[in-house]
Enzyme design. Structure first.
Site, PDB file in Angstrom:
ATOM      1  N   SER A  36      -1.088 -17.546  -5.976  1.00  0.00           N
ATOM      2  CA  SER A  36      -0.382 -16.274  -6.082  1.00  0.00           C
ATOM      3  C   SER A  36       1.040 -16.429  -6.599  1.00  0.00           C
ATOM      4  O   SER A  36       1.595 -15.496  -7.192  1.00  0.00           O
ATOM      5  CB  SER A  36      -0.373 -15.571  -4.722  1.00  0.00           C
ATOM      6  OG  SER A  36       0.182 -16.410  -3.724  1.00  0.00           O
ATOM      7  N   GLY A  74      -4.662 -16.689  -3.872  1.00  0.00           N
ATOM      8  CA  GLY A  74      -5.534 -17.238  -2.842  1.00  0.00           C
ATOM      9  C   GLY A  74      -6.219 -18.529  -3.217  1.00  0.00           C
ATOM     10  O   GLY A  74      -6.959 -19.098  -2.405  1.00  0.00           O
ATOM     11  N   ASN A 103      -1.885 -22.682  -0.323  1.00  0.00           N
ATOM     12  CA  ASN A 103      -2.903 -21.992   0.484  1.00  0.00           C
ATOM     13  C   ASN A 103      -3.663 -22.972   1.374  1.00  0.00           C
ATOM     14  O   ASN A 103      -4.028 -22.638   2.504  1.00  0.00           O
ATOM     15  CB  ASN A 103      -3.878 -21.231  -0.422  1.00  0.00           C
ATOM     16  CG  ASN A 103      -3.231 -19.998  -1.030  1.00  0.00           C
ATOM     17  OD1 ASN A 103      -2.561 -19.232  -0.354  1.00  0.00           O
ATOM     18  ND2 ASN A 103      -3.427 -19.806  -2.330  1.00  0.00           N
ATOM     19  N   ASP A 184       6.495 -10.077   3.171  1.00  0.00           N
ATOM     20  CA  ASP A 184       5.595 -10.959   3.912  1.00  0.00           C
ATOM     21  C   ASP A 184       6.224 -12.315   4.209  1.00  0.00           C
ATOM     22  O   ASP A 184       5.676 -13.115   4.988  1.00  0.00           O
ATOM     23  CB  ASP A 184       4.271 -11.143   3.170  1.00  0.00           C
ATOM     24  CG  ASP A 184       4.413 -11.778   1.791  1.00  0.00           C
ATOM     25  OD1 ASP A 184       5.502 -12.291   1.461  1.00  0.00           O
ATOM     26  OD2 ASP A 184       3.433 -11.756   1.025  1.00  0.00           O
ATOM     27  N   HIS A 187       5.770 -14.771  -0.320  1.00  0.00           N
ATOM     28  CA  HIS A 187       5.776 -14.684  -1.781  1.00  0.00           C
ATOM     29  C   HIS A 187       7.160 -14.335  -2.316  1.00  0.00           C
ATOM     30  O   HIS A 187       7.829 -13.448  -1.772  1.00  0.00           O
ATOM     31  CB  HIS A 187       4.768 -13.631  -2.247  1.00  0.00           C
ATOM     32  CG  HIS A 187       3.359 -13.958  -1.878  1.00  0.00           C
ATOM     33  ND1 HIS A 187       2.771 -13.471  -0.729  1.00  0.00           N
ATOM     34  CD2 HIS A 187       2.434 -14.732  -2.489  1.00  0.00           C
ATOM     35  CE1 HIS A 187       1.531 -13.928  -0.656  1.00  0.00           C
ATOM     36  NE2 HIS A 187       1.308 -14.704  -1.700  1.00  0.00           N
TER      37      HIS A 187
END
Length: 218
Positions: A36, A74, A103, A184, A187
């Site tokens: 991502s 992801g 991830n 979040d 990111h």
């Protein structure tokens, strides 16, 4: 008549070769295998660091380099290792940027598994004749000192083993600035995208110059 026909064919062949040379030169490819962080998650695609890379190539007279962004939000190192051989065959890149592992770490995957997958990607890249640029990540401290240290050491270890270029920590100077991160906390935000490019560019640019020198022999 046969002689004239042969001469005409020879002229056409020369003209085709001259016209085809720039086309072949324009096929220099940078393949980005990321998650991502490189797939423009949560930011306008035109402001993402990969698009900014395309602009910088243009600004620096390197428009003959095309960027193929095969990043998927992801994505894990396992998925990247599975996809890479086909992508190399399809695009024939000169440089592969490997920005994966985050991830895996967030999901607590064993470091030796992550290392094996990244090693497989590097080996496939080198075997194809391309150069690899490894982009490192780190885990937050709540994963425990042992895991975070083992994870962080994966990238320099692999870079030393395969003599590849390395961006030590992609989010260095970004992750700990709230205004640079999305809500979040994982990111990078839009305003951080130029900084991401600035992490990659000083390592990538000499690789492109080296590839040009190798191709021209000068």
């Amino acid at each position: 008549m046969d002689t004239l026909l042969l001469r005409a064919r020879s002229i056409l062949l020369v003209l085709f070769t001259i016209q085809a040379a720039p086309a072949l030169a324009s096929q220099n490819t940078i393949l980005i295998m990321g998650d991502s962080l490189s797939a423009a998650y949560g930011v306008p695609s035109e402001t993402a660091w990969v698009q900014l890379l395309r602009q910088r190539l243009e600004e620096n007279g390197l428009s003959h380099w095309q960027v193929v962004n095969a990043s998927i939000s992801g994505e894990t190192t396992d998925g990247g290792a599975r996809r890479l051989p086909e992508l190399i065959e399809k695009h024939g890149p000169e440089v592969v940027i490997i920005e994966l592992g985050g991830n895996d770490g967030l999901r607590g995957f064993p470091p030796n598994v992550i290392e094996s997958n990244l090693a497989s990607m590097i080996e496939n890249t080198l075997q194809s004749g391309a150069k690899a640029l490894l982009v490192g990540m780190q885990m937050p401290p709540n994963y425990g000192p042992r895991y975070t240290q083992m994870f962080a050491e994966l990238y320099p270890t692999l870079s030393d083993r395969y003599n590849t270029e390395l961006v030590p920590f992609f989010l260095d100077g970004i992750y700990n600035h709230e205004e640079m991160m999305q809500p979040d906390g994982i990111h990078p935000a839009e305003q951080a995208q130029p900084k991401l490019l600035d992490k990659v560019w000083p390592v990538l640019e000499p690789m492109l110059e080296e590839a040009r020198t190798a191709a021209t022999g000068s």
